[in-house]
Design an enzyme around this catalytic site. Structure first.
Site, PDB file in Angstrom:
ATOM      1  N   ASP A  64      75.086  72.550 -21.581  1.00 13.23           N
ATOM      2  CA  ASP A  64      76.348  72.255 -22.255  1.00 13.23           C
ATOM      3  C   ASP A  64      76.974  71.130 -21.450  1.00 13.23           C
ATOM      4  O   ASP A  64      77.462  71.356 -20.331  1.00 13.23           O
ATOM      5  CB  ASP A  64      77.263  73.485 -22.278  1.00 13.23           C
ATOM      6  CG  ASP A  64      78.610  73.153 -22.923  1.00 13.23           C
ATOM      7  OD1 ASP A  64      78.841  71.977 -23.289  1.00 13.23           O
ATOM      8  OD2 ASP A  64      79.442  74.074 -23.054  1.00 13.23           O
ATOM      9  N   SER A 144      78.715  53.272 -28.544  1.00 15.68           N
ATOM     10  CA  SER A 144      78.667  53.123 -30.009  1.00 15.68           C
ATOM     11  C   SER A 144      79.232  51.749 -30.334  1.00 15.68           C
ATOM     12  O   SER A 144      80.015  51.191 -29.546  1.00 15.68           O
ATOM     13  CB  SER A 144      79.547  54.195 -30.665  1.00 15.68           C
ATOM     14  OG  SER A 144      79.773  53.895 -32.025  1.00 15.68           O
ATOM     15  N   TYR A 157      87.377  59.336 -31.652  1.00 19.28           N
ATOM     16  CA  TYR A 157      85.972  59.120 -31.258  1.00 19.28           C
ATOM     17  C   TYR A 157      85.834  57.756 -30.578  1.00 19.28           C
ATOM     18  O   TYR A 157      85.206  57.608 -29.531  1.00 19.28           O
ATOM     19  CB  TYR A 157      85.106  59.202 -32.515  1.00 19.28           C
ATOM     20  CG  TYR A 157      83.650  58.841 -32.331  1.00 19.28           C
ATOM     21  CD1 TYR A 157      82.760  59.768 -31.806  1.00 19.28           C
ATOM     22  CD2 TYR A 157      83.168  57.585 -32.701  1.00 19.28           C
ATOM     23  CE1 TYR A 157      81.406  59.443 -31.654  1.00 19.28           C
ATOM     24  CE2 TYR A 157      81.825  57.261 -32.558  1.00 19.28           C
ATOM     25  CZ  TYR A 157      80.953  58.195 -32.030  1.00 19.28           C
ATOM     26  OH  TYR A 157      79.625  57.879 -31.879  1.00 19.28           O
ATOM     27  N   LYS A 161      84.368  56.435 -26.775  1.00 22.91           N
ATOM     28  CA  LYS A 161      83.263  55.496 -26.550  1.00 22.91           C
ATOM     29  C   LYS A 161      83.725  54.279 -25.744  1.00 22.91           C
ATOM     30  O   LYS A 161      82.959  53.750 -24.947  1.00 22.91           O
ATOM     31  CB  LYS A 161      82.637  55.091 -27.889  1.00 22.91           C
ATOM     32  CG  LYS A 161      81.967  56.275 -28.628  1.00 22.91           C
ATOM     33  CD  LYS A 161      80.870  56.932 -27.782  1.00 22.91           C
ATOM     34  CE  LYS A 161      80.113  58.007 -28.519  1.00 22.91           C
ATOM     35  NZ  LYS A 161      79.051  58.631 -27.719  1.00 22.91           N
TER      36      LYS A 161
END
Ligand SMILES: NC(=O)C1=CN([C@@H]2O[C@H](COP(=O)(O)OP(=O)(O)OC[C@H]3O[C@@H](n4cnc5c(N)ncnc54)[C@H](O)[C@@H]3O)[C@@H](O)[C@H]2O)C=CC1
Ligand SMILES: CC(=O)C(C)=O
Length: 261
Positions: A64, A144, A157, A161
């Site tokens: 994890d 990304s 998100y 990144k």
């Protein structure tokens, strides 16, 4: 072609599906012994078995990435069971949608704990293992295209990144003295379960059909096609090998020409 073991060990997080799976398969084909680590070991058990299992250098491990101890335990298990440690690919990530007004404290904590803390724990654990073994190594993480430019609907998100890229640039400066390089790969729009959910949820949130959701992300791809996971794995294979020894602190866009910078 028969696989030749290259004597090196790599650990890939989020290796149960999508980009992580493709990276693990590619590195294994290139001769790495690979620890396939994921929170869902049903998936990594299956992928590792398809590669011949632990005797063939494909080890399924639970991890994890949000839990520092779990990450250190997985690196230690990979090192002991596969006989060394040379590369970590901090690939695991999540991408829930985040309309600005609906971002909550819990949502911030959850996504940062996986997308950012997970990269930090992986970097710490790998750097410690490389130093213990007395050699350098390669630390690679998933950024990304959304860590290079803004996109609608995924602001939170995107923040994670950009954070991964910032951490990577500074870690590259700190760890160079140990012979460790630190880089990210920045995919564009890749056909994986994550991106299928992002496209569908974007469409649902706007009350539009699924193709509309995809179109929000796919217009402006210069090479005029969505990426397959193998496109990304090709670049991670380069970053994992000696041909990239003189590259550090970089984010390599693998996006078919979505973002030029
Ligand atoms: N699919 C895309 O278009 C793009 C993906 N990325 C990034 O690439 C990486 C991989 O993405 P995909 O393969 O598309 O995702 P995916 O959702 O298809 O696969 C992610 C894998 O990570 C695992 N995972 C999730 N939480 C975890 C945790 N706490 N600990 C360990 N494993 C965990 C999942 O079980 C799953 O196997 C992510 O970091 C993502 O942000 C970046 C740009 C574009
Ligand atoms: C999911 C992702 O990283 C996108 C759309 O760039």
């Amino acid at each position: 072609m028969t696989r030749q073991d290259n004597g090196k060990v790599a650990l890939v997080t989020g290796a149960g599906q999508g980009i992580g799976r493709a990276i693990a398969e590619r590195l294994h084909a290139d001769g790495f012994r690979v620890a396939l680590a994921d929170i869902d070991t049903d998936k990594t058990d299956e992928v590792a078995a398809s590669l011949g299992g632990e005797q063939a250098g494909a080890l399924s491990l639970h991890i994890d990435v949000a839990d520092r101890q779990s990450v250190f335990d997985a690196v230690s298990a990979a090192k002991d069971r596969l006989g060394g440690f040379d590369v970590i690919v901090n690939n695991a990530g999540i991408a829930p949608l985040s309309a600005i007004d609906e971002i909550t404290e819990e949502a911030i904590q959850r996504i940062f704990s996986i997308n950012v803390n997970g990269v930090i724990w992986g970097t710490q654990a790998a750097a410690a293992a490389f130093r213990e073994l007395g050699h350098g190594g390669k630390i690679i993480a998933a950024a990304s295209q959304a860590g290079h430019v803004g996109n609608p609907g995924i602001a939170l998100y995107s923040a994670t990144k950009f954070a991964v890229r910032g951490f990577t640039q500074s870690a590259a400066r700190d760890l160079a003295q140990y012979g460790i390089t630190v880089n990210t790969y920045a995919p564009g729009i890749v056909r994986t379960p994550m991106m299928e959910a992002v496209a569908k949820n974007t469409a649902d949130a706007a009350g539009q059909p699924e193709e509309w959701g995809w179109a929000q992300f796919t217009s402006g791809i210069t090479l005029d096609r969505i990426s397959e996971p193998a496109d990304v794995a090709n670049v991670v294979a380069f970053l994992s090998g000696s041909d990239s020894d003189y590259i550090t602190g970089q984010s390599i866009l693998v996006d078919g020409g979505m973002v030029f910078n």
